[in-house]
Design a protein around this motif. Structure first.
Motif, short mmCIF file in Angstrom:
data_model
loop_
_atom_site.label_atom_id
_atom_site.label_comp_id
_atom_site.label_asym_id
_atom_site.label_seq_id
_atom_site.Cartn_x
_atom_site.Cartn_y
_atom_site.Cartn_z
N GLU A 184 0.85 -1.19 0.00
CA GLU A 184 0.00 0.00 0.00
C GLU A 184 0.89 1.24 0.00
N GLN A 185 0.67 2.13 -0.94
CA GLN A 185 1.52 3.31 -1.08
C GLN A 185 1.36 4.28 0.10
N THR A 186 0.14 4.44 0.57
CA THR A 186 -0.07 5.39 1.67
C THR A 186 0.55 4.89 2.97
N SER A 201 3.48 3.69 3.29
CA SER A 201 4.88 4.13 3.35
C SER A 201 5.00 5.66 3.33
N PHE A 202 4.05 6.33 2.71
CA PHE A 202 4.17 7.79 2.56
C PHE A 202 3.73 8.55 3.81
N LEU A 203 2.61 8.20 4.35
CA LEU A 203 2.03 8.97 5.45
C LEU A 203 2.88 9.00 6.71
#
Length: 89
Positions: free
Chosen positions: A46-48, A50-52
């Motif tokens: 899930e990209q979010t 790692s980003f959030l």
């Protein structure tokens, strides 16, 4: 101004930039590494995820270290402005 003084001035400026960037970026890198290991272990891509957390940690570092960062840059510019007569003449 002699070459040694100019070299010292530039080395202080580079050290200041590196230390300021390190304070903001290194915690985000460490959190990103932990999350990447977690994603690899659980196979959750899930990209979010790692980003959030990296965004939150970076913003918290700006919040906690912001006063120190501003003080460091203000001290450097004060020292630079006080040395203007030595630089010119």
């Amino acid at each position: 101004m002699e070459i040694a003084e100019m070299t010292s001035l530039f080395s202080d400026a580079i050290y200041l930039v590196v230390s300021m960037v390190a304070v903001l970026v290194v915690p985000g890198l460490l959190v990103g590494l932990v999350i990447a290991v977690f994603q690899a272990a659980t196979q959750v891509n899930e990209q979010t995820l790692s980003f959030l957390p990296r965004l939150v940690i970076t913003l918290l570092m700006v919040l906690f270290a912001g006063q120190w960062l501003l003080q460091q840059i203000a001290d450097f510019f004060h020292r630079l402005f006080m040395n203007i007569p030595n630089i010119i003449g």
